[in-house]
Design an enzyme around this catalytic site. Structure first.
Site, PDB file in Angstrom:
ATOM      1  N   LEU A 128     -17.737 -59.126-101.908  1.00  0.00           N
ATOM      2  CA  LEU A 128     -16.636 -59.954-101.584  1.00  0.00           C
ATOM      3  C   LEU A 128     -15.727 -59.748-102.891  1.00  0.00           C
ATOM      4  CD1 LEU A 128     -15.131 -61.967 -99.814  1.00  0.00           C
ATOM      5  CD2 LEU A 128     -16.337 -63.825-101.149  1.00  0.00           C
ATOM      6  N   GLU A 170     -20.035 -67.292-108.213  1.00  0.00           N
ATOM      7  CA  GLU A 170     -20.360 -67.992-106.947  1.00  0.00           C
ATOM      8  C   GLU A 170     -19.334 -69.311-107.117  1.00  0.00           C
ATOM      9  OE1 GLU A 170     -22.643 -67.244-104.518  1.00  0.00           O
ATOM     10  OE2 GLU A 170     -23.120 -65.606-105.769  1.00  0.00           O
ATOM     11  N   SER A 230     -11.286 -65.324-107.914  1.00  0.00           N
ATOM     12  CA  SER A 230     -11.225 -66.686-107.683  1.00  0.00           C
ATOM     13  C   SER A 230     -10.347 -66.790-106.093  1.00  0.00           C
ATOM     14  CB  SER A 230     -10.905 -67.843-108.542  1.00  0.00           C
ATOM     15  OG  SER A 230     -11.611 -67.828-109.489  1.00  0.00           O
TER      16      SER A 230
END
Lengths: 388, 330, 251
Positions: A135, A367, A142
């Protein structure tokens, strides 16, 4: 080596059922007997302990909370406790299991076709096939909505171009779940890593998560059949669902890392004598130990409540954010305090708190960074999004 | 009470009575003495034991009973157990003592169960009253606690940890009586097909008076030779920590600790052993404990009577030298 | 044939044991009981026999308080088929009484060809229950086995004794006690842990009668006098030898 004694001042243990305790204890023994003896070597060498994969698979830790396809189907709470024990060993080992289960198997299970599930899940549950999750990009951490990776339809195929960075398991994977924009919409794609145009190279020079593989994925005109699109993936929110699943595991995992640091610091403080008394008998040292056990206890309760809500199907993303944010922070602070109590010994591989401390710096950031989670919770309580 | 009667099973190995059995005989004499009279009956079992049974007289039994069927070579738990139980049934003792060697631990429960009574095993101390009732102390939780136990059943069957009580010679005038078992080899449920005896004349670890033990600090199996040389010098048996056994450097049989052997030698010398709680559990009843470790914080120093902080690869050869010198000086 | 495995719950070997202040037993507060490590070897061996087609059913039997159920479930998760718990709330139970309760439970089963026990429990460490059980049940018993091969009506076993090892043939049914080295117990797989919940679990009563032995008192181990560090390195050796000879008088 000294046996591990997990602090449990509030008897959180009594709030678990037999099955949850048994799963936790099994993973705890596995970590003590199989992970601890090799982790120092791997951390030092900067290698992932691949030799553990078959046994991790056989135990049923990969995609443990998923139903069917060879997965164990344990409760979310049990899954969390499993992560707690794995991270007691090493954040890198826990990351491997998190990524395989929550970021690869979970999206295949949730967004995949029956064929995709049959093809990948059983082999991933045993650890025979490894996956990674693409991703984040070099210029979009962010803010994943700025994603540059593109998929373009070309006959029966999609053609992918783009770069993904900070990808755990990247170079040891058989398949990558790549998030890319197709006609302006974010979708998930299964990209086998042996396809022409796909390159994974490890990011060198890490001083954190050294016993974990972190790579960059480069895709130059990678062609995949159209059947490799995850059919039910629908926008960035699908990718964020995966992250929520992984973050949930981290909220528990961080407790394990903190417990490991506390156990080591307490043991050391009781054994080491200065000025003719044990370190543990000094007020300043006690204050640090109490800070740790205090935060660990709160973290345990936070994680357990989170698990119960997830099992009840009521958990909200901001609740996961709050637990991930708090628990990783307290674990990192605990590791630093433990390192402090251990004095010079704390900077050697013979002890574990330094390794945990270095690892947790990454966990603090990946994460969803500490601050991003503050903004998620902030948005929930104020109604104002402050991300940009 | 004069009807106090203690039966002692006397174990034979390589043609000799075990020291632990002589300790048990001596203890039996003390029990009878405290009861103000009674008798001690020594029992020896196995082909050929009749030849050496007379040696027991030096420890003061009132009677020596021998059962030596020619088909019973070596130890067979079932055969030995049934024979001792048959003798006990006809003798009706108030107590039965057995040394808690591995064979003794194998035998005693079979005898007790055949008599329908319970057992206290591996006791490190026995106290008794004027009625010959025993109060025994046995380490439990691998020596992390000591239980004082009173047995209500009669006979009171007790096995006694080797090296726990002194051997005392005493007057014995007993003649050796011989009995026959009521059964034959064909009646046994198990048969020993082959025995592989260890090629050593060393005392077994559990009974050794001196033990030299090595841990992970030895860095590899090849370095145990320096411990063997030291052991040779003082007639000690070599043991090991669990870490070393787990690493495959030494056989399981050498392991001292909670999941290995429990030992109580007069002198225990530990080298490169940190002193994990499980190891301490296996050797903490040793009379004198010496530890050598490079880490001054190693927990074994807390259990040791004497410690040297240092590199065992320097200390062990120096110690062997010094002990050789001492022996040469006589 | 059926294989029965006797299981006990014990504190882990690395647990710190605190004696209760009244000396009646140990302080169980915070102790996480586990399946006795030697019983784990026995369970593993039984499950292996089943996997090899030598046993049709593996039954685990435990005597103890209600929370013994948790360790019986561990055994079920390792692959045993069903469990029987003989409830006993006595803090201490002597070896013969435990053996009688086990024999009673085993007697209620038909077709038991083999009973496996750990050689000892790591709490009471009596090494007595296996052979006592065999004697009561009229079975043969071989202790400290490190290898088992089940044949037709007999088992060939290898056992370790002091200073020797033995090859033994024992008629079945028999009781074998498991010694370290017999096998490497498996970890319970997560799936098996979930399955264990659905396996049959029965409870039995047993009339133990009057206690055959009682713990008068449980005490912490005697305090050793603080030892002394004789010195550093090989230079301290002559002083050590002098102390061993003159002070400790052990040379």
């Amino acid at each position: 080596m000294d046996p591990y004694e997990a602090p449990d001042l509030y008897r959180v243990d009594e709030m678990l059922d037999d099955e949850e305790r048994q799963i936790r204890d099994t993973v705890r023994s596995f970590v003590s007997e199989k992970v601890m003896p090799v982790i120092e070597h791997h951390f030092d060498a900067g290698t992932f302990p691949k030799e553990l994969i078959p046994e991790i698979g056989e135990l049923g830790l990969l995609g443990a909370n998923l139903e069917g396809y060879g997965c164990a189907g344990v409760s979310s709470t049990a899954y969390g406790l499993m992560m707690q024990e794995l991270e007691r060993g090493d954040s890198g080992v826990r990351s491997f299991v998190s990524v395989q289960g929550s970021l690869v198997m979970y999206p295949i299970h949730t967004f995949g076709s029956d064929e995709q599930k049959e093809q990948w899940l059983p082999a991933m549950a045993t650890g025979e096939k490894i996956g990674c999750f693409g991703l984040t990009e070099p210029d979009h951490g962010s803010d994943p909505s700025g994603m540059e990776t593109r998929a373009v339809a070309d006959g029966d195929e999609f053609v992918l171009n783009g770069t993904k960075r900070w990808i755990t398991n990247g170079s040891i994977s058989h398949v990558a779940i790549v998030w890319a924009k197709l006609d302006g919409q974010v979708r998930g794609f299964l990209v086998e890593t042996d396809r022409p145009g796909f390159t994974a190279r490890d990011i060198p020079g890490k001083w954190s998560l050294r016993a974990s593989v972190t790579s960059e994925l480069i895709m130059e005109d990678v062609r995949i059949p159209k059947s490799n699109l995850l059919p039910k993936s629908d926008g960035l929110k699908s990718a964020l669902m995966c992250l929520n699943s992984a973050r949930f595991g981290i909220a528990f995992g961080a407790v394990g890392a903190a417990q490991a640091c506390f156990d080591e610091a307490l043991r050391y403080a009781k054994a080491r004598t200065q000025f003719d008394k044990p370190l543990a008998a000094f007020q300043l040292v006690q204050n640090k130990l109490v800070w740790m056990v205090n935060e660990i206890t709160k973290g345990q309760l936070l994680a357990l409540r989170l698990g119960r809500m997830k099992d009840a199907g009521t958990v909200k993303h901001y609740q996961i954010s709050l637990a991930k944010r708090n628990n990783v922070w307290m674990a990192l602070e605990s590791a630093r305090k433990a390192r402090d109590i251990l004095g010079a010994s704390g900077v050697t591989y013979e002890y574990h708190c330094g390794r945990h401390m270095a690892n947790l710096e990454s966990v603090y950031t990946y994460e969803g960074t500490h601050d991003i989670h503050a903004l998620i919770v902030g948005q929930q309580i104020t109604g104002s999004a402050a991300f940009a | 009470m004069a009807d106090t009667k203690v039966l002692v099973f006397c174990e034979v190995q390589r043609g000799r009575f075990k020291k632990g059995s002589l300790e048990a005989l001596s203890e039996a004499k003390r029990i009878v003495g405290k009861a103000g009279g009674g008798s001690v009956v020594a029992v020896a079992v196995g082909n050929g034991v009749g030849d050496i049974a007379g040696e027991l007289k030096a420890y003061g039994p009132d009677r020596v009973i021998v059962c030596a069927p020619d088909w019973l070579e070596g130890y067979n738990g079932e055969a030995h157990g049934r024979i001792v139980a048959e003798i006990a049934k006809s003798e009706a003792p108030t107590a039965i003592l057995v040394t808690a060697t591995l064979d003794g631990k194998d035998l005693a429960p079979r005898v007790a169960a055949a008599l329908g009574v319970t057992i206290a095993t591996d006791c490190t101390a026995i106290d008794s009253d004027g009625d010959g009732r025993l109060s025994v102390v046995r380490p439990v939780y691998a020596g992390k606690a000591y239980a004082t136990i009173k047995i209500a059943d009669t006979p009171q069957v007790v096995s006694l940890r080797p090296n726990s009580v002194p051997v005392a010679e005493a007057e014995g005038a007993a003649a050796v009586e011989t009995v026959e078992p009521s059964f034959g080899a064909g009646d046994l449920r198990y048969t020993v097909k082959a025995v592989n005896a260890a090629k050593t004349e060393k005392a077994d670890l559990t009974e050794a008076d001196r033990v030299v033990s090595g841990g992970r600090g030895l860095k590899g199996p090849e370095h145990f030779s320096i411990l063997e040389e030291l052991a040779e010098t003082i007639g000690a048996t070599v043991g090991a920590s669990r870490a070393v056994v787990d690493a495959g450097w030494r056989p399981h049989a050498d392991q001292i600790g909670q999941t290995g052997k429990t030992i109580a030698p007069t002198l225990y010398l530990g080298f490169g052993i940190s002193g994990a709680i499980q190891h301490l559990a296996g050797m903490s009843t040793s009379k004198c404990i010496v530890a050598v470790n490079k880490d001054p914080e190693a927990p074994i120093f807390k259990a040791a009577d004497y410690g040297i902080v240092g590199d065992l690869f320097e200390v062990v050869p120096a110690l062997t030298e010094e002990l050789k010198k001492l022996q040469a000086d006589g | 044939m059926k294989v029965v495995v006797c299981c006990k719950r014990v504190p882990p070997t690395d647990a710190r044991i605190k004696v209760a202040s009244d000396g009646s037993g140990i302080d169980e507060e915070g102790v996480q009981f586990v399946l006795n490590p030697y019983d784990e070897f026995a369970v593993e061996e039984a499950v292996k026999l089943k996997e090899a087609g030598k046993a049709e059913e593996v039954i685990v039997v435990g005597v103890g308080p209600a929370d013994t159920a948790a360790v019986l479930k561990n055994a079920l998760a390792m692959g045993a088929d069903r469990a029987v718990l003989v409830k006993d709330d006595a803090g201490y139970r002597d070896p013969l009484s435990i053996a009688r309760a086990l024999a009673d439970a085993i007697g209620a089963e038909e077709g038991v060809g083999l009973v496996l026990c750990g050689r000892q429990s790591v709490d009471q460490q009596s090494l007595a229950v296996g052979p006592m059980l065999a004697t009561i049940a009229g079975m043969g018993c071989v202790m400290d086995v490190v290898k088992v091969e089940v044949g037709d009506g007999t088992a060939s076993v290898h056992r370790e004794a002091e200073g020797r090892s033995e090859d033994i043939e024992v008629k079945l049914p028999a009781v074998l006690t498991a010694q370290r080295g017999l096998n490497e117990p498996r970890y319970a797989k997560l799936k098996e842990i979930l399955k264990a919940k659905k396996k049959p679990f029965a409870e039995r009563e047993f009339d133990f009668g009057e206690p055959r032995a009682t713990i008068e008192k449980l005490s912490p181990p005697p305090e050793r006098q603080a030892g002394k560090i004789v010195g550093d390195g090989p230079g301290a050796v002559p002083e050590l030898v002098k102390l061993l000879r003159d002070e400790a008088k052990v040379l």
